[in-house]
Design a protein around this motif. Sequence first.
Motif, PDB file in Angstrom:
ATOM      1  N   LYS A  77      -3.471  10.774   6.749  1.00  0.00           N
ATOM      2  CA  LYS A  77      -2.816   9.956   5.842  1.00  0.00           C
ATOM      3  C   LYS A  77      -3.917   9.111   4.979  1.00  0.00           C
ATOM      4  O   LYS A  77      -5.099   8.841   5.446  1.00  0.00           O
ATOM      5  N   HIS A  78      -3.659   8.822   3.715  1.00  0.00           N
ATOM      6  CA  HIS A  78      -4.209   7.882   2.789  1.00  0.00           C
ATOM      7  C   HIS A  78      -3.384   6.810   2.084  1.00  0.00           C
ATOM      8  O   HIS A  78      -2.303   7.137   1.931  1.00  0.00           O
ATOM      9  N   PHE A  79      -4.043   5.656   2.230  1.00  0.00           N
ATOM     10  CA  PHE A  79      -3.424   4.493   1.849  1.00  0.00           C
ATOM     11  C   PHE A  79      -3.961   4.199   0.580  1.00  0.00           C
ATOM     12  O   PHE A  79      -5.327   3.714   0.402  1.00  0.00           O
ATOM     13  N   LEU A  80      -3.360   4.092  -0.560  1.00  0.00           N
ATOM     14  CA  LEU A  80      -3.606   3.707  -2.026  1.00  0.00           C
ATOM     15  C   LEU A  80      -3.179   2.163  -2.479  1.00  0.00           C
ATOM     16  O   LEU A  80      -2.112   1.966  -2.283  1.00  0.00           O
ATOM     17  N   ASN A  81      -4.219   1.658  -3.088  1.00  0.00           N
ATOM     18  CA  ASN A  81      -3.767   0.232  -3.746  1.00  0.00           C
ATOM     19  C   ASN A  81      -3.143   0.605  -4.915  1.00  0.00           C
ATOM     20  O   ASN A  81      -4.038   0.986  -5.968  1.00  0.00           O
ATOM     21  N   LEU A  82      -1.874   0.669  -5.192  1.00  0.00           N
ATOM     22  CA  LEU A  82      -1.227   1.034  -6.455  1.00  0.00           C
ATOM     23  C   LEU A  82      -0.441  -0.156  -6.877  1.00  0.00           C
ATOM     24  O   LEU A  82       0.650  -0.432  -7.665  1.00  0.00           O
ATOM     25  N   GLY A  83      -0.926  -1.323  -6.580  1.00  0.00           N
ATOM     26  CA  GLY A  83      -0.591  -2.810  -6.876  1.00  0.00           C
ATOM     27  C   GLY A  83       0.930  -3.117  -6.412  1.00  0.00           C
ATOM     28  O   GLY A  83       1.867  -3.549  -7.240  1.00  0.00           O
ATOM     29  N   GLY A  84       1.113  -2.350  -5.357  1.00  0.00           N
ATOM     30  CA  GLY A  84       2.512  -2.616  -4.738  1.00  0.00           C
ATOM     31  C   GLY A  84       3.700  -1.643  -5.051  1.00  0.00           C
ATOM     32  O   GLY A  84       4.680  -1.663  -4.761  1.00  0.00           O
ATOM     33  N   LEU A  85       3.120  -0.648  -5.713  1.00  0.00           N
ATOM     34  CA  LEU A  85       3.975   0.345  -6.381  1.00  0.00           C
ATOM     35  C   LEU A  85       4.000   1.763  -5.308  1.00  0.00           C
ATOM     36  O   LEU A  85       2.989   1.840  -4.546  1.00  0.00           O
ATOM     37  N   GLY A  86       4.905   2.669  -5.410  1.00  0.00           N
ATOM     38  CA  GLY A  86       4.850   3.759  -4.660  1.00  0.00           C
ATOM     39  C   GLY A  86       4.652   5.034  -5.384  1.00  0.00           C
ATOM     40  O   GLY A  86       4.320   4.767  -6.824  1.00  0.00           O
ATOM     41  N   VAL A  87       4.569   6.095  -4.894  1.00  0.00           N
ATOM     42  CA  VAL A  87       3.987   7.402  -5.597  1.00  0.00           C
ATOM     43  C   VAL A  87       5.204   8.188  -6.272  1.00  0.00           C
ATOM     44  O   VAL A  87       6.126   8.120  -5.540  1.00  0.00           O
ATOM     45  N   ARG A  88       5.366   8.230  -7.456  1.00  0.00           N
ATOM     46  CA  ARG A  88       6.226   8.974  -8.088  1.00  0.00           C
ATOM     47  C   ARG A  88       5.747  10.547  -8.336  1.00  0.00           C
ATOM     48  O   ARG A  88       6.492  11.257  -8.451  1.00  0.00           O
ATOM     49  N   TRP A  96       0.904  -1.092  -0.027  1.00  0.00           N
ATOM     50  CA  TRP A  96      -0.015   0.138   0.114  1.00  0.00           C
ATOM     51  C   TRP A  96       0.873   1.424  -0.140  1.00  0.00           C
ATOM     52  O   TRP A  96       1.715   1.574   0.849  1.00  0.00           O
ATOM     53  N   ALA A  97       0.603   2.009  -0.829  1.00  0.00           N
ATOM     54  CA  ALA A  97       1.258   3.443  -1.051  1.00  0.00           C
ATOM     55  C   ALA A  97       0.737   4.548  -0.176  1.00  0.00           C
ATOM     56  O   ALA A  97      -0.398   4.233   0.309  1.00  0.00           O
ATOM     57  N   VAL A  98       1.311   5.531   0.123  1.00  0.00           N
ATOM     58  CA  VAL A  98       0.887   6.597   1.390  1.00  0.00           C
ATOM     59  C   VAL A  98       0.892   8.064   0.705  1.00  0.00           C
ATOM     60  O   VAL A  98       1.836   8.236   0.059  1.00  0.00           O
ATOM     61  N   VAL A  99      -0.118   8.628   0.713  1.00  0.00           N
ATOM     62  CA  VAL A  99      -0.047   9.935   0.216  1.00  0.00           C
ATOM     63  C   VAL A  99      -0.619  10.733   1.649  1.00  0.00           C
ATOM     64  O   VAL A  99      -1.504  10.317   2.318  1.00  0.00           O
TER      65      VAL A  99
END
Length: 364
Positions: free
Chosen positions: A244-255, A213-216
């Motif tokens: 905090k927001h937790f995003l399902n990006l398929g195991g990737l992080g935010v770029r 889970w990625a974080v914003v």
Amino acid sequence: MDVAGQVELVFSGGTAHTCNHVNLSAVRTEGEHLWVAGDETATIERLVLDSPSAPSRGESERSFALADFVDLPGPPEEEADIEGIARSGGWLWAVGSHSVARKQIKPHHSDEKAVRRLAKTKRQANRYVIARLAVEIGADGRPEPVRVAADGRRSALVGGAGSENLADLLIGDEHLAPFLAIPSKDNGLDVEGLAAHGDALYVGLRGPVLRGWAVVLEVLPVLDPTDPARLLLGPWGDGARYQKHFLNLGGLGVRDLCPDGDDLLVLAGPSMALSGPVRVYRWRGALTHATGRVVRGEEITLETELPHGDGVDHAEGIALLEPGDDTGARLLVVYDSPSLARRPTPHSVLADRVAATPVRSPGL
């Protein structure tokens, strides 16, 4: 992915001399103007596009040093590792990576030196800033940052010398505190995206990725009542100083993060020093708070896949061009470590114009 065209970004002066144009890490459009930054300096560059909707070239570079507008906590020439740019109202925002760096191994290093370098980490103060630069129209008729605008707006900084920065707020965080001392490319804390909406900033984390889970983070910068050149991270209604927001990006992080109406486009890639999948997701209703803290299912949908090379062509920044191009290719993508095919001249690099078409939901 549908690449409708490429845009040659031409650099000059110090940017070309230092080769910072091959380290592009952030981008934002403003009509025919393009704001870009690399991660090896503490400057922001402004280019002029030949079209606001279907450009093929950006040139007439001007470079703006952060130290000319705000008092950085480190030496003026020390890199800020700028990883995100946002433009909102009369302000241009820039964020440093807030990360610890581990020394790299280079091909000419002996085994002994390579082992020693892997044990060394460094923390640079300028990486831990969020800068809000006042923008006004300059003598050339184009937008430019200033220390103090004619209407009284003043450039200011979160994370100045002796003041609290975003990482300081996370020292007691149950999810992120364990990653503060871990270098960025080891899945440690690493800011790599920024979007502004109203009074709020959305700060995307390349790392850590928590069990996929990625974080914003969402923060509210406010003016320090005792110092007009300093910003504080103010409280939300519940008293918390960040969300905090937790995003399902398929195991990737935010770029990177890019506003699109009420949504945020999320550029996603590997959290560590890997070449791997690079995707653009749409976080639906992000700017209206229509989604929960855990963003999944139809709230986060895949827009497009982007190309990547093996050690080259790392997509690092996305921005929206103005409507008007019949191809619908409004997404501009800039790349770090461009391959030779993306370097038509020693002083220029190629960005892509992409039509972002929904493909599927990432699911769980």
